[in-house]
Design a protein around this motif. Structure first.
Motif, PDB file in Angstrom:
ATOM      1  N   GLN A  93       0.759  -1.110  -0.060  1.00 33.13           N
ATOM      2  CA  GLN A  93      -0.085   0.071  -0.100  1.00 33.13           C
ATOM      3  C   GLN A  93       0.863   1.360  -0.133  1.00 33.13           C
ATOM      4  OE1 GLN A  93      -0.672   2.155   3.024  1.00 33.13           O
ATOM      5  NE2 GLN A  93      -1.933   3.489   1.529  1.00 33.13           N
ATOM      6  N   THR A  94       1.993   1.182   0.469  1.00 33.53           N
ATOM      7  CA  THR A  94       2.904   2.453   0.743  1.00 33.53           C
ATOM      8  C   THR A  94       3.977   2.136  -0.406  1.00 33.53           C
ATOM      9  OG1 THR A  94       3.914   1.441   2.637  1.00 33.53           O
ATOM     10  CG2 THR A  94       2.105   3.118   2.807  1.00 33.53           C
ATOM     11  N   VAL A  95       5.121   1.358  -0.114  1.00 36.24           N
ATOM     12  CA  VAL A  95       6.361   1.178  -0.894  1.00 36.24           C
ATOM     13  C   VAL A  95       5.963   0.992  -2.240  1.00 36.24           C
ATOM     14  CG1 VAL A  95       8.573   0.210  -0.909  1.00 36.24           C
ATOM     15  CG2 VAL A  95       7.495   0.528   1.135  1.00 36.24           C
ATOM     16  N   VAL A  96       5.278  -0.111  -2.496  1.00 39.62           N
ATOM     17  CA  VAL A  96       5.124  -0.514  -3.781  1.00 39.62           C
ATOM     18  C   VAL A  96       4.167   0.481  -4.971  1.00 39.62           C
ATOM     19  CG1 VAL A  96       4.074  -2.110  -5.377  1.00 39.62           C
ATOM     20  CG2 VAL A  96       5.236  -2.971  -3.551  1.00 39.62           C
ATOM     21  N   ALA A  97       3.313   1.117  -3.659  1.00 36.52           N
ATOM     22  CA  ALA A  97       2.365   2.182  -4.659  1.00 36.52           C
ATOM     23  C   ALA A  97       3.440   3.414  -5.041  1.00 36.52           C
ATOM     24  CB  ALA A  97       1.089   2.677  -3.641  1.00 36.52           C
ATOM     25  N   TRP A  98       4.188   3.859  -3.959  1.00 35.48           N
ATOM     26  CA  TRP A  98       4.868   4.960  -4.229  1.00 35.48           C
ATOM     27  C   TRP A  98       6.025   4.743  -5.485  1.00 35.48           C
ATOM     28  CZ3 TRP A  98       4.041   9.687  -3.905  1.00 35.48           C
ATOM     29  CH2 TRP A  98       3.353  10.372  -2.787  1.00 35.48           C
ATOM     30  N   ILE A  99       6.409   3.346  -5.433  1.00 32.79           N
ATOM     31  CA  ILE A  99       7.281   3.170  -6.476  1.00 32.79           C
ATOM     32  C   ILE A  99       6.671   3.418  -7.868  1.00 32.79           C
ATOM     33  CG2 ILE A  99       8.741   1.354  -7.659  1.00 32.79           C
ATOM     34  CD1 ILE A  99       9.579   0.401  -4.760  1.00 32.79           C
ATOM     35  N   ILE A 100       5.576   2.593  -7.849  1.00 31.07           N
ATOM     36  CA  ILE A 100       4.968   2.710  -9.263  1.00 31.07           C
ATOM     37  C   ILE A 100       4.439   4.196  -9.568  1.00 31.07           C
ATOM     38  CG2 ILE A 100       2.658   1.886 -10.337  1.00 31.07           C
ATOM     39  CD1 ILE A 100       2.917  -0.693  -8.809  1.00 31.07           C
ATOM     40  N   PHE A 101       4.157   4.920  -8.467  1.00 34.31           N
ATOM     41  CA  PHE A 101       3.612   6.076  -8.733  1.00 34.31           C
ATOM     42  C   PHE A 101       4.510   7.077  -9.115  1.00 34.31           C
ATOM     43  CE2 PHE A 101       1.972  10.459  -7.413  1.00 34.31           C
ATOM     44  CZ  PHE A 101       0.604  10.520  -8.150  1.00 34.31           C
ATOM     45  N   GLY A 102       5.793   6.995  -8.513  1.00 33.06           N
ATOM     46  CA  GLY A 102       6.877   7.691  -8.658  1.00 33.06           C
ATOM     47  C   GLY A 102       7.469   7.438 -10.099  1.00 33.06           C
ATOM     48  N   ALA A 103       7.504   6.056 -10.433  1.00 35.73           N
ATOM     49  CA  ALA A 103       8.143   5.802 -11.591  1.00 35.73           C
ATOM     50  C   ALA A 103       7.339   6.419 -12.673  1.00 35.73           C
ATOM     51  CB  ALA A 103       8.082   4.311 -11.947  1.00 35.73           C
ATOM     52  N   GLY A 104       5.961   6.447 -12.606  1.00 32.89           N
ATOM     53  CA  GLY A 104       5.101   7.153 -13.419  1.00 32.89           C
ATOM     54  C   GLY A 104       5.350   8.659 -13.689  1.00 32.89           C
ATOM     55  N   ASN A 105       5.167   9.115 -12.572  1.00 34.10           N
ATOM     56  CA  ASN A 105       5.648  10.606 -12.695  1.00 34.10           C
ATOM     57  C   ASN A 105       6.958  11.076 -13.230  1.00 34.10           C
ATOM     58  OD1 ASN A 105       3.495  12.666 -11.523  1.00 34.10           O
ATOM     59  ND2 ASN A 105       3.498  10.894 -10.155  1.00 34.10           N
ATOM     60  N   VAL A 148       2.881   5.811 -21.094  1.00 36.71           N
ATOM     61  CA  VAL A 148       3.190   4.651 -19.978  1.00 36.71           C
ATOM     62  C   VAL A 148       3.206   5.194 -18.339  1.00 36.71           C
ATOM     63  CG1 VAL A 148       4.698   2.998 -19.182  1.00 36.71           C
ATOM     64  CG2 VAL A 148       4.385   3.395 -21.633  1.00 36.71           C
ATOM     65  N   GLY A 149       3.764   6.241 -18.389  1.00 35.57           N
ATOM     66  CA  GLY A 149       4.084   6.875 -17.116  1.00 35.57           C
ATOM     67  C   GLY A 149       2.518   7.480 -16.535  1.00 35.57           C
ATOM     68  N   SER A 150       1.726   7.873 -17.480  1.00 38.00           N
ATOM     69  CA  SER A 150       0.455   8.335 -16.949  1.00 38.00           C
ATOM     70  C   SER A 150      -0.462   7.062 -16.612  1.00 38.00           C
ATOM     71  CB  SER A 150      -0.318   9.023 -18.223  1.00 38.00           C
ATOM     72  OG  SER A 150      -1.688   9.313 -17.632  1.00 38.00           O
ATOM     73  N   THR A 151      -0.259   6.173 -17.284  1.00 31.25           N
ATOM     74  CA  THR A 151      -0.933   4.773 -16.856  1.00 31.25           C
ATOM     75  C   THR A 151      -0.451   4.177 -15.359  1.00 31.25           C
ATOM     76  OG1 THR A 151      -1.477   4.130 -18.914  1.00 31.25           O
ATOM     77  CG2 THR A 151      -1.577   2.569 -17.651  1.00 31.25           C
ATOM     78  N   LEU A 152       0.686   4.372 -15.185  1.00 27.24           N
ATOM     79  CA  LEU A 152       1.480   3.757 -14.151  1.00 27.24           C
ATOM     80  C   LEU A 152       0.983   4.679 -12.902  1.00 27.24           C
ATOM     81  CD1 LEU A 152       4.927   3.136 -15.031  1.00 27.24           C
ATOM     82  CD2 LEU A 152       3.260   1.233 -14.518  1.00 27.24           C
ATOM     83  N   CYS A 153       0.790   5.912 -12.913  1.00 26.60           N
ATOM     84  CA  CYS A 153       0.192   6.779 -11.825  1.00 26.60           C
ATOM     85  C   CYS A 153      -1.317   6.139 -11.689  1.00 26.60           C
ATOM     86  CB  CYS A 153       0.079   8.458 -12.581  1.00 26.60           C
ATOM     87  SG  CYS A 153       1.564   9.173 -12.763  1.00 26.60           S
ATOM     88  N   PHE A 154      -2.084   5.999 -12.548  1.00 26.34           N
ATOM     89  CA  PHE A 154      -3.391   5.549 -12.118  1.00 26.34           C
ATOM     90  C   PHE A 154      -3.187   4.104 -11.345  1.00 26.34           C
ATOM     91  CE2 PHE A 154      -4.787   8.361 -15.409  1.00 26.34           C
ATOM     92  CZ  PHE A 154      -6.007   8.735 -15.188  1.00 26.34           C
ATOM     93  N   VAL A 155      -2.178   3.275 -11.682  1.00 26.73           N
ATOM     94  CA  VAL A 155      -2.216   2.238 -11.052  1.00 26.73           C
ATOM     95  C   VAL A 155      -1.536   2.416  -9.697  1.00 26.73           C
ATOM     96  CG1 VAL A 155      -0.860  -0.021 -10.707  1.00 26.73           C
ATOM     97  CG2 VAL A 155      -1.594   0.682 -13.142  1.00 26.73           C
ATOM     98  N   GLY A 156      -0.491   3.204  -9.431  1.00 28.84           N
ATOM     99  CA  GLY A 156      -0.028   3.497  -8.102  1.00 28.84           C
ATOM    100  C   GLY A 156      -1.211   4.100  -7.282  1.00 28.84           C
ATOM    101  N   ALA A 157      -2.076   4.986  -7.820  1.00 26.12           N
ATOM    102  CA  ALA A 157      -3.368   5.646  -7.089  1.00 26.12           C
ATOM    103  C   ALA A 157      -4.163   4.366  -6.511  1.00 26.12           C
ATOM    104  CB  ALA A 157      -3.635   6.727  -7.734  1.00 26.12           C
ATOM    105  N   ALA A 158      -4.222   3.383  -7.402  1.00 25.01           N
ATOM    106  CA  ALA A 158      -5.296   2.588  -6.987  1.00 25.01           C
ATOM    107  C   ALA A 158      -4.677   1.739  -5.881  1.00 25.01           C
ATOM    108  CB  ALA A 158      -5.522   1.408  -8.352  1.00 25.01           C
ATOM    109  N   LEU A 159      -3.322   1.628  -5.721  1.00 18.86           N
ATOM    110  CA  LEU A 159      -2.701   0.620  -4.716  1.00 18.86           C
ATOM    111  C   LEU A 159      -2.891   1.445  -3.407  1.00 18.86           C
ATOM    112  CD1 LEU A 159       0.206  -1.105  -6.449  1.00 18.86           C
ATOM    113  CD2 LEU A 159      -2.015  -1.972  -5.765  1.00 18.86           C
TER     114      LEU A 159
END
Length: 206
Positions: A93-105, A148-159
């Motif tokens: 919920q935190t580490v993985v979500a932020w990694i995905i969200f951060g990679a997207g941004n 790709v980055g924008s899509t990852l941001c959506f995934v990160g927010a979901a987590l």
């Protein structure tokens, strides 16, 4: 791992009675539809260029796209909160979500830096063309890093918000971009091919 699998499976259970979900899907669809329609019209008819010039017209479109993106994020967040929550382990919920969200941004930001404002916001449709195609990072790693980055941001927010439905919405985002690229890439290639053909024609006359 079991919790994450359950999270993915629960994405199939959607409360279709929530208007916020439809608002989110419409906003996701509207953004690429808007910029493709306006940009193509601009290339063919020069509507904004005639009114305010190419750079001001492109700036107006860019600001509109940016604001539409902000509203899209608001609608998405509202849609997530109106759907079922599934509590994930802290690390996901935190580490993985932020990694995905951060990679997207990171991909979105580095794409913007590489393209510049006019390159990002369809300046080529306004006649603002680059001398050559951008090939530096992240375009030397991914063909469409901003999408790709924008899509990852959506995934990160979901987590982060622990809403399984966000994964399905993210999948819809990826599909929307896929369809948009089917129209955008050939048209952009045509613009640059015409520019190159025109340049060669002029050089022959000299």
């Amino acid at each position: 791992m079991t919790e994450l699998l359950e999270f993915v499976l629960l994405a199939l259970y959607i409360d279709w009675t929530k208007g916020s979900l439809y608002a989110s899907l419409v906003s996701i669809t509207a953004s690429p539809l808007l910029w493709n329609i306006v940009a193509r019209n601009e290339y063919r008819n020069k509507t904004l260029t005639k009114c305010m010039g190419p750079r001001s017209g492109c700036t107006a479109l860019g600001v509109t796209i940016f604001v539409a993106g902000l509203y899209r994020e608001v609608f998405y967040k509202k849609a997530l909160h109106d759907q079922a929550q599934f509590h994930l382990p802290y690390g996901i919920q935190t580490v993985v979500a932020w990694i995905i969200f951060g990679a997207g941004n990171f991909l979105v930001f580095t794409s913007f830096v590489a393209l510049g404002f006019y390159g990002t916001y369809l300046g080529d449709h306004f006649g603002i063309l680059k001398e050559q195609r951008v090939t530096q990072f992240p375009f030397n790693v991914l063909d469409d890093p901003m999408y790709v980055g924008s899509t990852l941001c959506f995934v990160g927010a979901a987590l982060w918000y622990e809403r399984p439905v966000g994964l399905l919405v993210s999948l819809y985002v990826a599909f929307t971009y896929y369809v948009a690229l089917k129209f955008e890439k050939p048209f952009t290639d045509m613009i640059y091919d015409n520019r190159n053909t025109s340049a060669k024609s002029k050089s022959k006359h000299w």
